[in-house]
Write a protein that holds these residues in place. Structure first.
Motif, PDB file in Angstrom:
ATOM      1  N   GLU A   1       0.935  -1.030   0.040  1.00  0.00           N
ATOM      2  CA  GLU A   1       0.095  -0.066   0.119  1.00  0.00           C
ATOM      3  C   GLU A   1       0.668   1.447   0.132  1.00  0.00           C
ATOM      4  O   GLU A   1       0.820   2.381  -0.594  1.00  0.00           O
ATOM      5  CB  GLU A   1      -1.180   0.485   1.040  1.00  0.00           C
ATOM      6  N   PHE A   2       1.852   1.399   0.813  1.00  0.00           N
ATOM      7  CA  PHE A   2       2.947   2.505   0.751  1.00  0.00           C
ATOM      8  C   PHE A   2       4.390   1.950   1.017  1.00  0.00           C
ATOM      9  O   PHE A   2       4.553   0.899   1.764  1.00  0.00           O
ATOM     10  CB  PHE A   2       2.136   3.517   2.270  1.00  0.00           C
ATOM     11  N   ILE A   3       5.095   2.311   0.926  1.00  0.00           N
ATOM     12  CA  ILE A   3       6.571   2.272   1.472  1.00  0.00           C
ATOM     13  C   ILE A   3       7.106   4.061   2.280  1.00  0.00           C
ATOM     14  O   ILE A   3       6.837   5.101   1.423  1.00  0.00           O
ATOM     15  CB  ILE A   3       7.605   2.275   0.023  1.00  0.00           C
ATOM     16  N   LEU A   4       7.427   4.140   2.805  1.00  0.00           N
ATOM     17  CA  LEU A   4       7.715   5.429   3.665  1.00  0.00           C
ATOM     18  C   LEU A   4       9.674   5.082   3.750  1.00  0.00           C
ATOM     19  O   LEU A   4       9.802   4.082   4.094  1.00  0.00           O
ATOM     20  CB  LEU A   4       7.569   5.372   5.123  1.00  0.00           C
ATOM     21  N   LEU A   5      10.525   6.077   4.175  1.00  0.00           N
ATOM     22  CA  LEU A   5      11.610   6.377   4.118  1.00  0.00           C
ATOM     23  C   LEU A   5      12.060   7.569   5.587  1.00  0.00           C
ATOM     24  O   LEU A   5      11.216   8.471   4.562  1.00  0.00           O
ATOM     25  CB  LEU A   5      12.945   6.260   3.081  1.00  0.00           C
ATOM     26  N   VAL A   6      12.486   7.238   6.447  1.00  0.00           N
ATOM     27  CA  VAL A   6      11.962   8.267   7.445  1.00  0.00           C
ATOM     28  C   VAL A   6      13.261   8.358   8.205  1.00  0.00           C
ATOM     29  O   VAL A   6      13.828   7.267   8.545  1.00  0.00           O
ATOM     30  CB  VAL A   6      10.847   8.628   8.817  1.00  0.00           C
ATOM     31  N   ASN A   7      13.898   8.961   9.038  1.00  0.00           N
ATOM     32  CA  ASN A   7      14.930   9.704   9.381  1.00  0.00           C
ATOM     33  C   ASN A   7      14.868   9.634  10.676  1.00  0.00           C
ATOM     34  O   ASN A   7      13.213   9.253  11.459  1.00  0.00           O
ATOM     35  CB  ASN A   7      15.530  11.336   9.319  1.00  0.00           C
TER      36      ASN A   7
END
Length: 121
Positions: free
Chosen positions: A3-9
């Motif tokens: 459904e989604f991909i997130l790259l978060v620091n």
């Protein structure tokens, strides 16, 4: 289905977000905020996947970035295969950018989106 991909620091700032279904901006902001808080608050001893709303969330931390993948919880998906997908995506980004870091993704966002899309296809 992803459904989604997130790259978060580590500070909770989203560096890349890719959605594969239509969500309003308000829904995206709320979802990202909730997921970032949950992922950042978990310890290394806890499992790398959990259920959130209608999603099964799988995440993994690499250096200063969290790679978060959300899949539909109605589907029977193997969480370990999603962890392997995250690892393969990181290896691909690492080879392309030659030791990828957060700045590589920020300054080459189009290339990063293209690589992630190709990995999913």
């Amino acid at each position: 289905m992803i459904e989604f991909i997130l790259l978060v620091n580590k500070q909770g700032q989203t560096r890349l977000s890719q959605y594969y279904n239509s969500y309003t901006v308000k829904e995206r902001v709320l979802l990202e905020g909730e997921l970032v808080r949950k992922c950042l608050s978990r310890t290394q001893n806890q499992c790398s996947f959990f259920d959130h709303q209608q999603f099964k969330v799988i995440y993994r931390r690499y250096a200063s970035l969290y790679f978060i993948v959300g899949v539909n919880s109605d589907e029977d998906i193997n969480e370990l295969s999603m962890l392997e997908f995250i690892h393969n995506t990181v290896e691909t980004l690492d080879r392309y950018f030659e030791n990828v870091c957060e700045l590589d993704i920020m300054f080459n966002i189009e290339k990063a989106h293209f690589i992630v899309d190709e990995m999913i296809m």
